[in-house]
Design an enzyme around this catalytic site. Structure first.
Site, mmCIF file in Angstrom:
data_model
loop_
_atom_site.group_PDB
_atom_site.id
_atom_site.type_symbol
_atom_site.label_atom_id
_atom_site.label_comp_id
_atom_site.label_asym_id
_atom_site.label_seq_id
_atom_site.Cartn_x
_atom_site.Cartn_y
_atom_site.Cartn_z
ATOM 1 N N CYS A 191 51.771 6.838 44.580
ATOM 2 C CA CYS A 191 53.013 7.321 45.191
ATOM 3 C C CYS A 191 53.582 8.499 44.413
ATOM 4 O O CYS A 191 54.101 8.321 43.302
ATOM 5 C CB CYS A 191 54.018 6.171 45.267
ATOM 6 N N CYS A 247 57.373 8.373 43.661
ATOM 7 C CA CYS A 247 57.656 7.370 42.623
ATOM 8 C C CYS A 247 57.584 8.004 41.236
ATOM 9 O O CYS A 247 58.376 7.673 40.342
ATOM 10 C CB CYS A 247 56.649 6.224 42.698
#
Length: 318
Positions: free
Chosen positions: A75, A78
């Site tokens: 991700c 993230c």
């Protein structure tokens, strides 16, 4: 994001996840001491697994609020949000704890997150006194994350869950110019930003500035949104790698500075663009200079990092 979003009346009770054991009762009784020990050891950021969630999050939340960062290695956003949360947790020095959950390595917690209706990551939940509150969806610049956390704790104090902030802290918050809750357009802009609706946030900030072009906080919010819009389609790791490989490519340096900005590293972003100004000429130099000035708008005008970068820019130009 408004204070009402944090009301415990809509929270999810995590009591079912706890084991009714003597160890749990002892930990609750010793919650204050445990929090103090964690503070002394500097353990403000912890990795949590399927097996340790009850102890590290649910039980610990009885004595100190816990923010849970659901993330995964693949991700990109993230990797922008997590360093910001870790920095703010360290600054908080035990006022709250950051628990990090790798959803790929911990499928039970990943499945639980989906059961809550969360469709993507990064996602951050707040756990207070065993109650889980959905908190943040998507990445955001440091200034917006910091403000959202401040609003969270303000709401928790109003609920009587946390003690009132010392008078000095309240004065600091007022001096920093938090958005007036009574302004529905500003509230709409903030809610759109924190929910990941960047286009909606931009439109709302544009409306505020159309009515009052001198609104400093709206300018700051719009600048942060525009950086996030530019970064949302980028592969952060690839951009930074290419910037290291092509130090003379000004456009690549500009993109890398945007990535660093949304990752909570404004000083690195400023230094990168000052270096680009110093090493380039003509249109490239002007592009780097103008972009640096636009990034200054993301931070408050009196931020010392902006003042330092302005001095460096003047030195590079003259």
């Amino acid at each position: 994001m408004s204070s009402r979003d944090f009301s415990l009346h809509g929270a999810i009770d995590l009591g079912a996840r706890q084991a009714a054991s003597r160890k749990q009762q002892e930990r609750r009784a010793q919650g204050g001491a445990a929090a103090g020990a964690a503070e002394g050891a500097g353990q403000y950021v912890v990795d949590v697994t399927d097996q340790t969630f009850n102890t590290e999050v649910v039980e610990r939340s009885q004595s100190v609020p816990v923010l849970v960062d659901f993330w995964a290695e693949w991700c990109g956003p993230c990797k922008q949000l997590s360093p910001i949360l870790e920095k703010l947790a360290t600054e908080a020095a035990g006022k709250w704890i950051l628990a990090k959950v790798d959803i790929d390595a911990n499928p039970q917690l990943g499945a639980y997150m989906q059961q809550m209706g969360v469709r993507g990551i990064p996602f951050v939940a707040a756990v207070v006194a065993g109650q889980l509150l959905p908190f943040l969806n998507g990445a955001a610049p440091e200034a917006q994350v910091r403000q959202a956390i401040d609003q969270l704790f303000e709401a928790l104090r109003k609920e009587g869950i946390l003690p009132d902030a010392p008078e000095g802290e309240e004065q600091i918050a007022a001096d920093e110019g938090e958005a007036p809750a009574a302004d529905p357009v500003y509230q709409q802009a903030q809610e759109a930003f924190h929910s990941g609706d960047l286009d909606g946030a931009k439109a709302a900030f544009d409306r505020i500035l159309a009515a009052d072009p001198r609104d400093v906080q709206a300018k700051q919010g719009l600048a942060a949104v525009e950086v996030s819009i530019r970064v949302r389609s980028l592969d952060a790791e690839r951009v930074l790698r290419e910037a290291a490989e092509k130090p003379g490519d000004v456009q690549t340096q500009i993109s890398a500075a945007d990535v660093e900005m949304v990752s909570g590293r404004p000083e690195q972003a400023f230094e990168r663009l000052v270096s680009a100004v110093r090493a380039s000429a003509g249109d490239d130099r002007d592009a780097a200079r103008k972009h640096l000035l636009s990034l200054f708008e993301v931070l408050p005008p009196d931020d010392p990092r902006v003042a330092k970068a302005r001095r460096s820019l003047q030195s590079a130009l003259f």
